[in-house]
Write a protein that holds these residues in place. Structure first.
Motif, PDB file in Angstrom:
ATOM      1  N   GLU A 407      -3.777   1.547  -5.228  1.00 50.33           N
ATOM      2  CA  GLU A 407      -4.197   2.225  -6.456  1.00 50.33           C
ATOM      3  C   GLU A 407      -3.514   1.666  -7.708  1.00 50.33           C
ATOM      4  O   GLU A 407      -4.089   1.679  -8.788  1.00 50.33           O
ATOM      5  CB  GLU A 407      -3.910   3.729  -6.344  1.00 50.33           C
ATOM      6  CG  GLU A 407      -4.769   4.433  -5.299  1.00 50.33           C
ATOM      7  CD  GLU A 407      -4.543   5.919  -5.286  1.00 50.33           C
ATOM      8  OE1 GLU A 407      -3.717   6.385  -6.107  1.00 50.33           O
ATOM      9  OE2 GLU A 407      -5.179   6.612  -4.478  1.00 50.33           O
ATOM     10  N   GLY A 408      -2.289   1.186  -7.568  1.00 50.02           N
ATOM     11  CA  GLY A 408      -1.531   0.799  -8.757  1.00 50.02           C
ATOM     12  C   GLY A 408      -1.709  -0.640  -9.169  1.00 50.02           C
ATOM     13  O   GLY A 408      -0.746  -1.313  -9.550  1.00 50.02           O
ATOM     14  N   VAL A 409      -2.961  -1.170  -9.089  1.00 47.91           N
ATOM     15  CA  VAL A 409      -3.220  -2.573  -9.414  1.00 47.91           C
ATOM     16  C   VAL A 409      -3.644  -2.685 -10.872  1.00 47.91           C
ATOM     17  O   VAL A 409      -4.522  -1.959 -11.339  1.00 47.91           O
ATOM     18  CB  VAL A 409      -4.322  -3.160  -8.509  1.00 47.91           C
ATOM     19  CG1 VAL A 409      -4.625  -4.595  -8.906  1.00 47.91           C
ATOM     20  CG2 VAL A 409      -3.908  -3.088  -7.053  1.00 47.91           C
ATOM     21  N   GLN A 427       4.012   0.431  -6.340  1.00 51.46           N
ATOM     22  CA  GLN A 427       3.937   1.251  -5.129  1.00 51.46           C
ATOM     23  C   GLN A 427       5.300   1.890  -4.892  1.00 51.46           C
ATOM     24  O   GLN A 427       6.308   1.180  -4.700  1.00 51.46           O
ATOM     25  CB  GLN A 427       3.536   0.389  -3.917  1.00 51.46           C
ATOM     26  CG  GLN A 427       3.274   1.189  -2.647  1.00 51.46           C
ATOM     27  CD  GLN A 427       2.873   0.277  -1.491  1.00 51.46           C
ATOM     28  OE1 GLN A 427       3.708  -0.461  -0.956  1.00 51.46           O
ATOM     29  NE2 GLN A 427       1.603   0.336  -1.107  1.00 51.46           N
ATOM     30  N   ASP A 428       5.325   3.204  -4.936  1.00 49.95           N
ATOM     31  CA  ASP A 428       6.567   3.971  -4.703  1.00 49.95           C
ATOM     32  C   ASP A 428       7.699   3.522  -5.625  1.00 49.95           C
ATOM     33  O   ASP A 428       8.851   3.366  -5.206  1.00 49.95           O
ATOM     34  CB  ASP A 428       7.013   3.844  -3.239  1.00 49.95           C
ATOM     35  CG  ASP A 428       5.974   4.389  -2.278  1.00 49.95           C
ATOM     36  OD1 ASP A 428       5.244   5.329  -2.660  1.00 49.95           O
ATOM     37  OD2 ASP A 428       5.881   3.858  -1.151  1.00 49.95           O
ATOM     38  N   GLY A 429       7.358   3.266  -6.881  1.00 48.33           N
ATOM     39  CA  GLY A 429       8.375   2.908  -7.859  1.00 48.33           C
ATOM     40  C   GLY A 429       8.805   1.456  -7.827  1.00 48.33           C
ATOM     41  O   GLY A 429       9.638   1.038  -8.652  1.00 48.33           O
ATOM     42  N   HIS A 464      10.955  -1.978 -15.245  1.00 49.57           N
ATOM     43  CA  HIS A 464      10.617  -1.558 -13.890  1.00 49.57           C
ATOM     44  C   HIS A 464      11.400  -2.363 -12.854  1.00 49.57           C
ATOM     45  O   HIS A 464      11.939  -3.427 -13.152  1.00 49.57           O
ATOM     46  CB  HIS A 464       9.116  -1.727 -13.634  1.00 49.57           C
ATOM     47  CG  HIS A 464       8.256  -0.932 -14.584  1.00 49.57           C
ATOM     48  ND1 HIS A 464       8.192   0.432 -14.557  1.00 49.57           N
ATOM     49  CD2 HIS A 464       7.448  -1.349 -15.588  1.00 49.57           C
ATOM     50  CE1 HIS A 464       7.366   0.852 -15.510  1.00 49.57           C
ATOM     51  NE2 HIS A 464       6.902  -0.209 -16.156  1.00 49.57           N
ATOM     52  N   ASP A 465      11.386  -1.837 -11.644  1.00 54.81           N
ATOM     53  CA  ASP A 465      12.072  -2.478 -10.520  1.00 54.81           C
ATOM     54  C   ASP A 465      11.128  -3.484  -9.850  1.00 54.81           C
ATOM     55  O   ASP A 465      10.286  -3.115  -9.032  1.00 54.81           O
ATOM     56  CB  ASP A 465      12.511  -1.415  -9.519  1.00 54.81           C
ATOM     57  CG  ASP A 465      13.241  -2.007  -8.316  1.00 54.81           C
ATOM     58  OD1 ASP A 465      13.662  -3.178  -8.406  1.00 54.81           O
ATOM     59  OD2 ASP A 465      13.352  -1.311  -7.290  1.00 54.81           O
ATOM     60  N   LEU A 523       3.388  -2.813   0.606  1.00 52.78           N
ATOM     61  CA  LEU A 523       3.778  -4.081  -0.026  1.00 52.78           C
ATOM     62  C   LEU A 523       4.984  -4.704   0.669  1.00 52.78           C
ATOM     63  O   LEU A 523       5.308  -5.868   0.403  1.00 52.78           O
ATOM     64  CB  LEU A 523       4.073  -3.857  -1.511  1.00 52.78           C
ATOM     65  CG  LEU A 523       2.876  -3.448  -2.381  1.00 52.78           C
ATOM     66  CD1 LEU A 523       3.302  -3.309  -3.838  1.00 52.78           C
ATOM     67  CD2 LEU A 523       1.742  -4.460  -2.250  1.00 52.78           C
ATOM     68  N   SER A 524       5.627  -3.958   1.533  1.00 51.49           N
ATOM     69  CA  SER A 524       6.771  -4.508   2.270  1.00 51.49           C
ATOM     70  C   SER A 524       6.384  -5.703   3.127  1.00 51.49           C
ATOM     71  O   SER A 524       7.265  -6.469   3.554  1.00 51.49           O
ATOM     72  CB  SER A 524       7.409  -3.425   3.144  1.00 51.49           C
ATOM     73  OG  SER A 524       6.444  -2.852   4.019  1.00 51.49           O
TER      74      SER A 524
END
Length: 546
Positions: A407-409, A427-429, A464-465, A523-524
């Motif tokens: 979703e976060g693309v 994704q998840d921060g 951001h991280d 994404l891992s």
């Protein structure tokens, strides 16, 4: 050494061993392809460099194809007609496959399906009683449902006389027309009318091995591959000419539906009048296009006769086709080639993401002839190079969004200002950045590219991280891995080199094994250094979702 010489030297012993001394109805399990190899078939590069160029040698063509006296025509199951049917069916299937590549198992199924479709499609009422070719077909079927060399020569001579008298190629008779008449009188093909379907497949498989030895199909042997894979590329045009084949009816209709010029009623009416197209159209262009496609008009004639040269120029420019001299013949050939090849894997109504996945490698390396117009038409750009650059970014974003359900693309490359990557995913921060590198040569990740990537990451890291940076390209130099590792040590972030083929492979794996409405790709899977590996990602996904 010409292939005709190769056959003369090496053929008889293999032919005698397999077909004359052996049982022609033996099961295919008894065949050992290793037994029947000879020089040129165990080394693809040597084969293409040494033997394939001889395939179009005029005398061999005349002898093997046009005069229908190839070696062992009477040897396959003692049926020359059956041999010719198998030969035609295999070639016809091969030249219509994506990339001219088909594994043996799929090829057997395709040929068998093709034969069955003829029997179902044509019946006693398909052709008029006054049809000369039907009478010839009936005359040729004179002995136990089979046809021998003399009947084949009789039919071929009729083709020659008839075709010489025609003004245009679309009025020619071909062997396909002959087979249609044979189907209409219940004589096509003998193998699929067998009481034993296994016998039919056995016969076709014998035909395959026979064609391999004749050098009409070739074999690639690698660590994990040992199968028939298609016709030598240098021979494709020759086969097309022999079969009077330019474009399938399905792809011709796709071309008519795609090109703006065939939206014009005046052009469609002109084509209808010039080529004697029949069929009711009810005043609708859609029906007119379907009638044209069904009429058997050759696309080359259609484009030359009813499309202005300026329109042809617009088409080759629109799709970035190779027709630099802009001669009419050259542009027509390029357009036909494009719509025949690019439509191979396109299905009506197929989602855009599936089209992007299918054509992803071709978009990445700029193989424009393989990129479907449905995708090219999504991008409005001034030239083909810019269009493919945008397509590569769009395809990557679409795969992340739709195939991986992320979703976060956010795509950045075409709309952002300043130093930014082509896209980002949250994704998840944690954040992933990616950059597309479309090119024909391998990407080396030189100092300029490393400097830009560092700038992208430094800028984003202020807010951001950032965990990962993906560089996606058709392929990379060996040095690129070393450069990526140095950059990774410098900035402390994972730098992954992702080949386009591997991202496509991951998308297909995810869709087949793990995709669901409530699940997105973790994404891992991109953790690590240097080259991204699909097999390693598959292992991680299995652990994640087991």
């Amino acid at each position: 050494m010409h292939l005709s010489d190769l056959i003369d030297v090496d053929w008889n012993s293999y032919e005698r061993k397999r077909f004359i001394k052996g049982d022609t109805k033996a099961k295919t399990d008894a065949f050992d392809p290793e037994e029947f190899k000879h020089d040129g078939f165990d080394d693809r590069e040597a084969y293409l460099e040494t033997y394939a160029p001889a395939l179009a040698e005029p005398e061999r063509l005349r002898t093997e194809l046009n005069d229908f006296t190839p070696p062992r025509l009477t040897s396959i199951n003692d049926s020359p007609y059956q041999a010719l049917v198998i030969r035609y069916g295999i070639l016809r299937q091969l030249i219509q496959q994506p990339g001219y590549s088909m594994t043996k198992e799929n090829l057997l199924e395709a040929v068998q399906d093709w034969q069955h479709s003829f029997i179902e499609q044509y019946d006693e009422d398909s052709f008029a009683e006054t049809d000369d070719l039907r009478h010839l077909a009936e005359a040729a079927v004179d002995y136990q449902n089979q046809i021998d060399d003399s009947e084949l020569h009789m039919v071929y001579s009729y083709f020659e006389l008839h075709n010489r008298a025609q003004e245009s190629k679309h009025e020619y008779y071909t062997w396909l027309d002959f087979f249609k008449r044979l189907a209409a009188i219940g004589r096509f093909p003998k193998v699929s009318r067998s009481d034993s379907p296994e016998h039919a497949l056995d016969t076709i498989e014998k035909g395959l091995w026979s064609l391999q030895e004749q050098a009409l199909v070739y074999e690639v042997n690698e660590e994990d591959v040992n199968e028939l894979v298609g016709i030598p590329e240098d021979y494709i045009d020759v086969v097309r000419g022999w079969l009077y084949y330019e474009m399938s009816e399905e792809n011709l209709l796709a071309m008519l539906e795609t090109l703006d010029v065939f939206d014009r009623q005046s052009v469609l009416i002109d084509a209808r009048e010039q080529f004697g197209v029949e069929g009711k159209n009810y005043g609708r262009n859609e029906n007119r296009r379907e009638n044209i496609a069904e009429a058997g008009i050759y696309p080359s004639e259609l484009l030359k006769e009813v499309v202005e040269k300026e329109e042809l120029k617009n088409i080759v420019d629109r799709y970035g086709l190779d027709a630099h001299k802009r001669r009419t013949e050259e542009m027509v050939s390029a357009i036909i080639e494009y719509f025949e090849q690019s439509q191979k894997s396109v299905e009506q109504g197929e989602p855009a993401v599936d089209l992007y996945i299918d054509a992803y490698e071709e978009i990445a390396d700029g193989a424009v002839n393989q990129v479907p117009p449905q995708l090219q038409d999504l991008v409005d750009a001034d030239n083909a190079e810019e269009k493919l650059d945008i397509l590569f970014e769009e395809a990557t974003g679409e795969i992340f969004r739709e195939a991986f359900d992320l979703e976060g693309v956010n795509q950045l490359g075409q709309k952002a200002t300043g130093m930014v990557a082509d896209g980002e995913i949250e994704q998840d921060g944690r954040w992933l950045l990616w950059d597309n590198k479309r090119r024909r040569e391998q990407f080396k990740l030189g100092s300029d590219a490393r400097s830009k990537i560092k700038s992208y990451i430094d800028t984003k890291s202020k807010q951001h991280d950032v965990e990962w940076f993906l560089i996606i390209a058709p392929d990379f130099t060996d040095r690129a891995a070393t450069n990526a590792e140095q950059l990774e040590m410098q900035i402390g972030k994972d730098i992954r080199l992702v080949r386009a083929a591997d991202l496509k492979g991951l998308a297909e794996l995810w869709q087949d094994e793990y995709a669901s409405d409530d699940r997105e790709l973790p994404l891992s899977v991109f953790y690590g250094s240097e080259f991204f590996d699909v097999d390693a990602a598959a292992d991680l996904l299995e652990m994640e979702f087991s």
